[in-house]
Design a protein around this motif. Sequence first.
Motif, PDB file in Angstrom:
ATOM      1  N   UNK A   1      16.989  -3.017  -5.151  1.00 55.43           N
ATOM      2  CA  UNK A   1      17.115  -1.576  -4.979  1.00 55.43           C
ATOM      3  C   UNK A   1      17.475  -0.894  -6.298  1.00 55.43           C
ATOM      4  N   UNK A   2      18.221  -1.576  -7.129  1.00 56.76           N
ATOM      5  CA  UNK A   2      18.567  -1.028  -8.435  1.00 56.76           C
ATOM      6  C   UNK A   2      17.314  -0.784  -9.267  1.00 56.76           C
ATOM      7  N   UNK A   3      16.344  -1.691  -9.179  1.00 58.69           N
ATOM      8  CA  UNK A   3      15.081  -1.509  -9.889  1.00 58.69           C
ATOM      9  C   UNK A   3      14.375  -0.232  -9.443  1.00 58.69           C
ATOM     10  N   UNK A   4      14.567   0.131  -8.185  1.00 62.78           N
ATOM     11  CA  UNK A   4      13.952   1.351  -7.648  1.00 62.78           C
ATOM     12  C   UNK A   4      14.876   2.565  -7.749  1.00 62.78           C
TER      13      UNK A   4
ATOM     14  N   UNK B   1      10.109  -9.113  -3.984  1.00 62.07           N
ATOM     15  CA  UNK B   1      10.677  -7.798  -3.690  1.00 62.07           C
ATOM     16  C   UNK B   1       9.675  -6.657  -3.778  1.00 62.07           C
ATOM     17  N   UNK B   2       8.475  -6.906  -4.291  1.00 61.16           N
ATOM     18  CA  UNK B   2       7.434  -5.879  -4.360  1.00 61.16           C
ATOM     19  C   UNK B   2       6.245  -6.192  -3.455  1.00 61.16           C
ATOM     20  N   UNK B   3       6.334  -7.251  -2.684  1.00 58.54           N
ATOM     21  CA  UNK B   3       5.167  -7.702  -1.927  1.00 58.54           C
ATOM     22  C   UNK B   3       5.052  -6.962  -0.599  1.00 58.54           C
ATOM     23  N   UNK B   4       3.839  -6.515  -0.266  1.00 56.37           N
ATOM     24  CA  UNK B   4       3.623  -5.794   0.989  1.00 56.37           C
ATOM     25  C   UNK B   4       2.745  -6.592   1.952  1.00 56.37           C
ATOM     26  N   UNK B   5       2.837  -7.915   1.860  1.00 55.83           N
ATOM     27  CA  UNK B   5       2.037  -8.755   2.748  1.00 55.83           C
ATOM     28  C   UNK B   5       2.422  -8.634   4.210  1.00 55.83           C
ATOM     29  N   UNK B   6       3.684  -8.278   4.492  1.00 58.16           N
ATOM     30  CA  UNK B   6       4.122  -8.117   5.876  1.00 58.16           C
ATOM     31  C   UNK B   6       3.862  -6.691   6.337  1.00 58.16           C
ATOM     32  N   UNK B   7       2.599  -6.325   6.407  1.00 55.46           N
ATOM     33  CA  UNK B   7       2.261  -4.962   6.787  1.00 55.46           C
ATOM     34  C   UNK B   7       0.772  -4.786   6.929  1.00 55.46           C
ATOM     35  N   UNK B   8       0.328  -3.543   6.778  1.00 53.02           N
ATOM     36  CA  UNK B   8      -1.091  -3.248   6.937  1.00 53.02           C
ATOM     37  C   UNK B   8      -1.390  -1.921   6.252  1.00 53.02           C
ATOM     38  N   UNK B   9      -2.572  -1.389   6.515  1.00 54.57           N
ATOM     39  CA  UNK B   9      -2.975  -0.116   5.930  1.00 54.57           C
ATOM     40  C   UNK B   9      -3.879   0.623   6.895  1.00 54.57           C
ATOM     41  N   UNK B  10      -3.993   1.928   6.702  1.00 45.44           N
ATOM     42  CA  UNK B  10      -4.834   2.746   7.564  1.00 45.44           C
ATOM     43  C   UNK B  10      -6.219   2.908   6.932  1.00 45.44           C
ATOM     44  N   UNK B  11      -7.126   3.491   7.683  1.00 41.18           N
ATOM     45  CA  UNK B  11      -8.438   3.840   7.149  1.00 41.18           C
ATOM     46  C   UNK B  11      -8.302   5.073   6.256  1.00 41.18           C
ATOM     47  N   UNK B  12      -9.221   5.213   5.318  1.00 39.21           N
ATOM     48  CA  UNK B  12      -9.242   6.407   4.484  1.00 39.21           C
ATOM     49  C   UNK B  12      -9.612   7.629   5.315  1.00 39.21           C
ATOM     50  N   UNK B  13      -8.988   8.754   4.974  1.00 39.43           N
ATOM     51  CA  UNK B  13      -9.278  10.039   5.596  1.00 39.43           C
ATOM     52  C   UNK B  13      -9.875  10.961   4.544  1.00 39.43           C
ATOM     53  N   UNK B  14     -10.923  11.686   4.921  1.00 41.31           N
ATOM     54  CA  UNK B  14     -11.620  12.581   4.001  1.00 41.31           C
ATOM     55  C   UNK B  14     -10.799  13.851   3.778  1.00 41.31           C
ATOM     56  N   UNK B  15     -10.537  14.169   2.508  1.00 42.44           N
ATOM     57  CA  UNK B  15      -9.789  15.377   2.142  1.00 42.44           C
ATOM     58  C   UNK B  15     -10.624  16.295   1.259  1.00 42.44           C
ATOM     59  N   UNK B  16     -11.915  16.246   1.406  1.00 38.34           N
ATOM     60  CA  UNK B  16     -12.809  16.994   0.523  1.00 38.34           C
ATOM     61  C   UNK B  16     -12.897  18.452   0.969  1.00 38.34           C
ATOM     62  N   UNK B  17     -12.025  19.269   0.416  1.00 33.57           N
ATOM     63  CA  UNK B  17     -11.978  20.685   0.775  1.00 33.57           C
ATOM     64  C   UNK B  17     -10.689  21.021   1.504  1.00 33.57           C
ATOM     65  N   UNK B  18     -10.308  22.296   1.460  1.00 31.74           N
ATOM     66  CA  UNK B  18      -9.017  22.702   2.006  1.00 31.74           C
ATOM     67  C   UNK B  18      -8.903  22.437   3.494  1.00 31.74           C
ATOM     68  N   UNK B  19      -9.943  22.747   4.256  1.00 32.87           N
ATOM     69  CA  UNK B  19      -9.881  22.560   5.711  1.00 32.87           C
ATOM     70  C   UNK B  19      -9.738  21.084   6.067  1.00 32.87           C
ATOM     71  N   UNK B  20     -10.536  20.237   5.425  1.00 37.78           N
ATOM     72  CA  UNK B  20     -10.457  18.799   5.685  1.00 37.78           C
ATOM     73  C   UNK B  20      -9.122  18.229   5.209  1.00 37.78           C
TER      74      UNK B  20
END
Length: 260
Positions: free
Chosen positions: A214-217, A74-93
């Motif tokens: 769902x109760x656990x969450x 019930x906590x496994x996210x193997x059926x999925x993926x992830x995005x690349x990291x995005x730089x947030x260094x500073x307000x504009x970024x």
Amino acid sequence: MEELSTKEYNELYKKYFKEIFNKPMKDFGYKKKGTGKFFKLNKLGLFEYIGFFRYYHELRIEYAIIPIYSYIMKNDIGNGSETEFVDLDGEEKMEKGMKSILEEIKNKIIPWFKKYEDLDVFFEEVVENDRKYFWPDIYKYLFRATTFAKFKRYSKIQENIDKVREEYNKLPDEEKAYDFYNVILKEVDELEEKLKEGEESVEKHIEAMEYKSLLDRKMEKLLKNKSKRICGNEKSSTPNSTEVKIMIDHGKGDLKRGVY
């Protein structure tokens, strides 16, 4: 621009996160839990997860369909993926980066979830696709057995329960003693018992597993109390959260990630 203190940066991060993500994610139908986790049940009753993962001044998201109808997974996210990291260094970024992530959610991740609202596609590309799995086979067959139960494909449940046991029997004796493997056997034993009782028992069993997950969450209202009566009246040998934690903490093989 003067470098921000950690406190200033965190306050700015919270401000932009709230402004950029909260309303759109709600409009997409997702319920927020915690600081950066969003969940929904789609029209098939599959549990969709989008989670934000921040690492210093970088941010990415991971997304998955989670089999909450299996208490072990019930906590496994193997059926999925992830995005690349995005730089947030500073307000504009930060503002630019978060907006780019929102666009990726709109244009890539939401369509990915929508595709699996077609049950035939979900079975073909996920459930019965051997190339999809990075899990050890024992988890693959557990996932299949519980998913067939979830979607009332009763004729395929027993064969996958049997394969779970076959995989267990292949283990070295010292590994057979690991608690989390025995926790898996507990789950398939109970599913098999319900299968012998009949289709209605299987259906109620799956509803109960979903409700407990769902109760656990603290998100049980997503099921509109559909199976509350089952959990209240039925004694279950399904492993509790402590037993499941043993499995997760062991860090076995390719089970590297979980929602929490």
